[in-house]
Motif scaffolding. Structure first.
Motif, PDB file in Angstrom:
ATOM      1  N   PRO A 128      -7.846 -14.415   6.021  1.00  0.00           N
ATOM      2  CA  PRO A 128      -6.298 -14.030   6.492  1.00  0.00           C
ATOM      3  C   PRO A 128      -5.544 -13.771   5.405  1.00  0.00           C
ATOM      4  N   SER A 129      -5.572 -14.673   4.414  1.00  0.00           N
ATOM      5  CA  SER A 129      -4.695 -14.455   3.106  1.00  0.00           C
ATOM      6  C   SER A 129      -5.006 -13.120   2.565  1.00  0.00           C
ATOM      7  N   VAL A 130      -6.185 -12.563   2.385  1.00  0.00           N
ATOM      8  CA  VAL A 130      -6.463 -11.102   2.050  1.00  0.00           C
ATOM      9  C   VAL A 130      -6.206 -10.069   2.819  1.00  0.00           C
ATOM     10  N   LEU A 131      -5.918 -10.233   4.200  1.00  0.00           N
ATOM     11  CA  LEU A 131      -5.340  -9.359   4.952  1.00  0.00           C
ATOM     12  C   LEU A 131      -3.742  -9.458   4.980  1.00  0.00           C
ATOM     13  N   ARG A 132      -3.100 -10.251   4.829  1.00  0.00           N
ATOM     14  CA  ARG A 132      -1.673 -10.616   4.677  1.00  0.00           C
ATOM     15  C   ARG A 132      -1.369  -9.883   3.456  1.00  0.00           C
ATOM     16  N   SER A 133      -2.341  -9.946   2.233  1.00  0.00           N
ATOM     17  CA  SER A 133      -1.691  -9.304   1.140  1.00  0.00           C
ATOM     18  C   SER A 133      -1.998  -7.720   1.164  1.00  0.00           C
ATOM     19  N   ILE A 134      -3.078  -7.507   1.696  1.00  0.00           N
ATOM     20  CA  ILE A 134      -3.386  -5.775   1.838  1.00  0.00           C
ATOM     21  C   ILE A 134      -2.242  -5.319   2.798  1.00  0.00           C
ATOM     22  N   TYR A 135      -1.668  -5.860   3.711  1.00  0.00           N
ATOM     23  CA  TYR A 135      -0.692  -5.669   4.566  1.00  0.00           C
ATOM     24  C   TYR A 135       0.678  -5.549   4.053  1.00  0.00           C
ATOM     25  N   ARG A 136       0.848  -6.471   3.234  1.00  0.00           N
ATOM     26  CA  ARG A 136       2.043  -6.516   2.403  1.00  0.00           C
ATOM     27  C   ARG A 136       2.019  -5.098   1.376  1.00  0.00           C
ATOM     28  N   TYR A 137       0.937  -5.159   0.731  1.00  0.00           N
ATOM     29  CA  TYR A 137       0.714  -3.811  -0.139  1.00  0.00           C
ATOM     30  C   TYR A 137       0.909  -2.572   0.373  1.00  0.00           C
ATOM     31  N   HIS A 138       0.094  -2.479   1.678  1.00  0.00           N
ATOM     32  CA  HIS A 138       0.313  -1.325   2.338  1.00  0.00           C
ATOM     33  C   HIS A 138       2.043  -0.723   2.652  1.00  0.00           C
ATOM     34  N   VAL A 139       2.536  -1.770   3.128  1.00  0.00           N
ATOM     35  CA  VAL A 139       3.961  -1.753   3.657  1.00  0.00           C
ATOM     36  C   VAL A 139       5.134  -1.656   2.776  1.00  0.00           C
ATOM     37  N   LYS A 140       5.142  -2.683   1.783  1.00  0.00           N
ATOM     38  CA  LYS A 140       6.016  -2.714   0.885  1.00  0.00           C
ATOM     39  C   LYS A 140       5.720  -2.333  -0.473  1.00  0.00           C
ATOM     40  N   SER A 141       4.583  -1.919  -0.703  1.00  0.00           N
ATOM     41  CA  SER A 141       4.282  -1.176  -2.158  1.00  0.00           C
ATOM     42  C   SER A 141       4.075   0.529  -1.911  1.00  0.00           C
ATOM     43  N   SER A 142       3.306   0.527  -0.741  1.00  0.00           N
ATOM     44  CA  SER A 142       2.658   2.058  -0.602  1.00  0.00           C
ATOM     45  C   SER A 142       3.552   2.667   0.316  1.00  0.00           C
ATOM     46  N   GLY A 143       4.433   2.128   1.228  1.00  0.00           N
ATOM     47  CA  GLY A 143       5.514   2.635   1.752  1.00  0.00           C
ATOM     48  C   GLY A 143       5.000   3.092   3.203  1.00  0.00           C
TER      49      GLY A 143
END
Length: 467
Positions: free
Chosen positions: A317-332
């Protein structure tokens, strides 16, 4: 399962089983009304640090080499690199090393997959043209850390000789223009930044599944994300429970109001257990508010997340929350890119919001996001074998989801390319129903070891469907 595009399911029943209605391709469905609004801090955080030129023994003048010297930072667990232009490619090597929180122990240098833009929204879609996208590497899970060092080196240029030249001293194109000295580093994209992602705390425990989810207040965004699965689980449920094949078949027929002949059964696998976005702690305020759908689900593209294998399944779950945040906040991106994720223990997770039984438009396979779904197996499987549990989870998930659309996992499908580095826009391509990412885009994804297991996944998926 209602609310999906009406179409023939193509199974041997006394009457055709029509698929539920869906929103037309590219259309946005309004989120349901809120249940209870809850104020509070947004879990997780992202540190964004600009890279600067570095001296290097391999590039003494620092040309083509950028990075950040070893330094202390706030706690994080996942890293990635982004840059300004989503169409620009990073040709080179990205390496990081990190320090475990509260220690003096630094890791060895770890490679970050350059990734480029092969996982992204299709050309011409609102998600791609909204002006928020950035170029990005794959994310790398490093665990709880509070120190970091990074270096990004441009790939050395292969010598290109001018016509008649024999000394190789200048890299010159065939039209006579000078590019750069032979062997010099490729220029790096502009605006390189290191993204350090903290996933935030896990959601509170929900109690035994048999007792149902605890009564908790939901934000409007969480209520909307959960409501699209309301026919499969109670609103706010952390898990969509599994069904037997017989229960799944009966549910499929009942949901369509069709009287089925006793000897006819739809080709569909038993619904697997799926951990919802609520279950893995997705912060629904990060994503765009509404949901976007395509017409159908005619193919499944399998990926690896390229985030490394250094995670425990309890950390998924932590890995998923991290990837999710990276996709949205970092990658746009507008949301998590994949429709589903699978961890190495075989747990299946809901990905992009919109409903696990619906044809949600993802951003997983550039050129082939329409009428398909993307499944990311958490980990890197270029030189490591994927666990049997993960491959079996892919088979179980596809047997169920493709079965709702009358699709044979062992079959072939004609897909129309939206434009990729393998197939120009508009080209009709014949693919396996269950394909690897590399079948639609020139990439290493899903890693050679996982790609080699897709034949087994196809056979198992068809067997689960009863074919």
């Amino acid at each position: 399962m209602r609310g999906i595009l009406a179409s023939s399911i193509g199974v041997a029943c006394a009457a055709a089983l029509a698929l539920p209605l869906a929103v037309p391709q590219g259309a946005r469905a309004a989120a349901p009304a809120s249940v209870t609004d809850v104020a509070g801090p947004v879990p997780g955080s992202t540190q964004s640090l600009p890279l600067s030129p570095l001296a290097s023994d391999r590039a003494a003048d620092g040309a083509g080499t950028q990075g950040i010297a070893r330094r202390d930072v706030l706690p994080f667990s996942l890293v990635g690199v982004v840059w300004d232009d989503p169409e620009a490619e990073l040709h080179g090597r990205v390496q990081v090393r990190t320090r475990a929180t509260g220690t003096t122990a630094w890791s060895d240098w770890q490679d970050v997959e350059t990734h480029n833009h092969e996982h992204s929204a299709d050309h011409g879609t609102p998600e791609r043209t909204a002006g928020r996208l950035r170029g990005s590497t794959a994310p790398l899970w490093v665990g709880d850390s509070d120190g970091v060092e990074i270096r990004v080196e441009g790939e050395p240029a292969a010598p290109r000789l001018a016509e008649g030249s024999t000394d190789g001293s200048t890299d010159r194109s065939t039209d006579g223009s000078t590019d750069r000295p032979a062997g010099s580093a490729a220029p790096l994209p502009t605006g390189l930044r290191l993204e350090l992602v903290d996933p935030g705390d896990d959601p509170p425990p929900q109690g035994p599944e048999a007792d149902g989810p605890r009564a908790t207040a939901l934000t409007p965004e969480s209520a909307a994300s959960s409501a699209v699965n309301a026919e499969l689980a109670p609103i706010g449920a952390p898990v969509i429970s599994e069904l037997t094949k017989q229960q799944t078949e009966a549910d499929l027929v009942e949901s369509r109001g069709i009287v089925q002949a006793s000897t006819a059964r739809p080709y569909i696998g038993p619904r697997p257990r799926i951990i919802t976005r609520k279950g893995w702690g997705a912060n629904e305020k990060l994503r765009e508010k509404n949901f976007v759908y395509t017409k159908s689900v005619r193919a499944a593209f399998v990926h690896h997340s390229a985030s490394g294998n250094n995670y425990r399944c309890a950390q998924s779950p932590s890995v998923l929350r991290s990837i999710y945040r990276y996709h949205v906040k970092s990658s746009g991106w507008r949301d998590f890119g994949y429709n589903f994720a699978v961890d190495k223990c075989g747990n299946i997770y809901e990905g992009r919001a919109g409903g696990v039984a619906k044809p949600v438009y993802g951003a997983h396979t550039l050129g082939f996001n329409s009428n398909s779904m993307g499944i990311a197996v958490l980990g890197t499987y270029s030189s490591s074998n994927p666990p049997r549990a993960a491959v079996n989870a892919v088979a179980r998930l596809t047997a169920w989801k493709l079965g709702m659309y009358g699709i044979n996992p062992r079959g072939k499908v004609i897909m129309k390319s939206g434009g990729s580095n393998l197939y120009k826009k508009g080209k009709k391509v014949r693919l396996n129903v269950i394909s690897g990412h590399r079948d639609g885009f020139a990439t290493e994804c899903p890693g050679g070891r996982l790609y080699n297991k897709l034949g087994k996944a196809r056979q198992s998926s068809a067997r689960y469907q009863g074919r």
